[in-house]
Design an enzyme around this catalytic site. Structure first.
Site, short mmCIF file in Angstrom:
data_model
loop_
_atom_site.label_atom_id
_atom_site.label_comp_id
_atom_site.label_asym_id
_atom_site.label_seq_id
_atom_site.Cartn_x
_atom_site.Cartn_y
_atom_site.Cartn_z
N SER A 1 -14.05 5.42 29.84
CA SER A 1 -13.32 6.46 29.12
C SER A 1 -11.84 6.15 29.19
O SER A 1 -11.37 5.45 30.10
CB SER A 1 -13.60 7.83 29.75
N TYR B 1 -13.84 13.61 36.97
CA TYR B 1 -14.32 12.83 35.83
C TYR B 1 -13.57 11.51 35.73
O TYR B 1 -14.17 10.44 35.55
CB TYR B 1 -14.15 13.64 34.55
#
Length: 251
Positions: free
Chosen positions: A138, A151
């Site tokens: 990501s 995250y």
């Protein structure tokens, strides 16, 4: 080009979002697709759609956090040419307000889950004299995203795991890359907004969309096309690389 005929592809998180888009595209390109998801309904639905379209698909219900369950599944599949680690979850929070339970939950799915799949798939790829692995990192692995502590941690770990795996197995003809999407419009995003911003879903959707310089979120299919390239024979010289696909977010 990008022909996956006679390839066995395993896609985790294949029941929805990016994972489902990858399953559909890989099947269209001729792969036998193993749809792995924790939701039996979603895994079956994706497999059903592929079969209805004339492709080959096999649903598997699997919790990637449980190593023996993962190993048993891969033993059943037996031949793995391509592994796409798309299963993942998110969390809102900073370092001082992320609970231990939430931190461990993110770690177990996003980091340990990928490790478990690598642990189970790589021996099969070595027996098969090669294979391709694609991990879902990501932009959060590189850029500081507000309120995404756990995250971001998990995606940073996944980036490092990708580089290590690529180096460790290059002599086994196993390629390993990752991609770093920006914000992609999936059911995950809609559920995320409904849960965390009730009553402000549209406002937050527009705000998140505009955080990409291109002015919108990406689509799962756009991500799937990049994954198809990296998992195809045409990308045979590509390993140990991360590909941002983020509408200009990191520029």
């Amino acid at each position: 080009m990008f022909n996956l005929t006679n390839k066995n592809a395993v896609i985790t998180g294949g029941g929805s979002g990016i994972g489902k888009a990858v399953c559909m595209l890989f099947a269209k390109q001729g792969a036998a697709v193993h749809v792995v998801d924790i939701s039996e309904e979603n895994a079956n639905q994706t497999a059903h759609e592929i079969i209805q379209a004339g492709g080959a698909a096999f649903p598997h219900v699997c919790d990637v956090t449980k190593q023996q369950v993962v190993v048993n599944m891969f033993t059943q599949i037996s031949k793995v040419d391509i592994l796409v680690n798309s299963a993942g979850i998110s969390h809102i929070g900073k370092a001082d307000n992320t609970s231990e339970a939430d931190f461990e939950r993110i770690f177990n799915v996003n980091v340990k889950g990928v490790y478990n799949c690598l642990f189970a798939a790589i021996p099969l790829m070595k027996q098969n004299h090669g294979g391709v692995i694609l991990n879902m990192s990501s932009v959060a692995a590189i850029a500081g995203l507000s309120d995404r502590f756990a995250y971001s941690m998990s995606k940073g770990a996944l980036y490092a795991m990708t580089m290590s795996t690529a180096k460790d197995y290059i002599q086994d003809n196993i390629r390993c890359n990752c991609i770093s999407p920006g914000r992609i419009h999936t059911p995950f995003v809609d559920n995320f907004l409904a849960k965390n911003y009730p009553g402000k879903e549209q406002e937050m959707f527009e705000k998140l969309s505009k955080s990409q310089p291109i002015g919108r979120m990406g689509t799962p299919t756009e991500i799937a096309f990049l994954i198809l390239y990296l998992c195809s024979d045409e990308a045979g010289f590509v390993t140990g690389s991360d590909y941002p696909i983020d509408g200009g977010f990191l520029k």
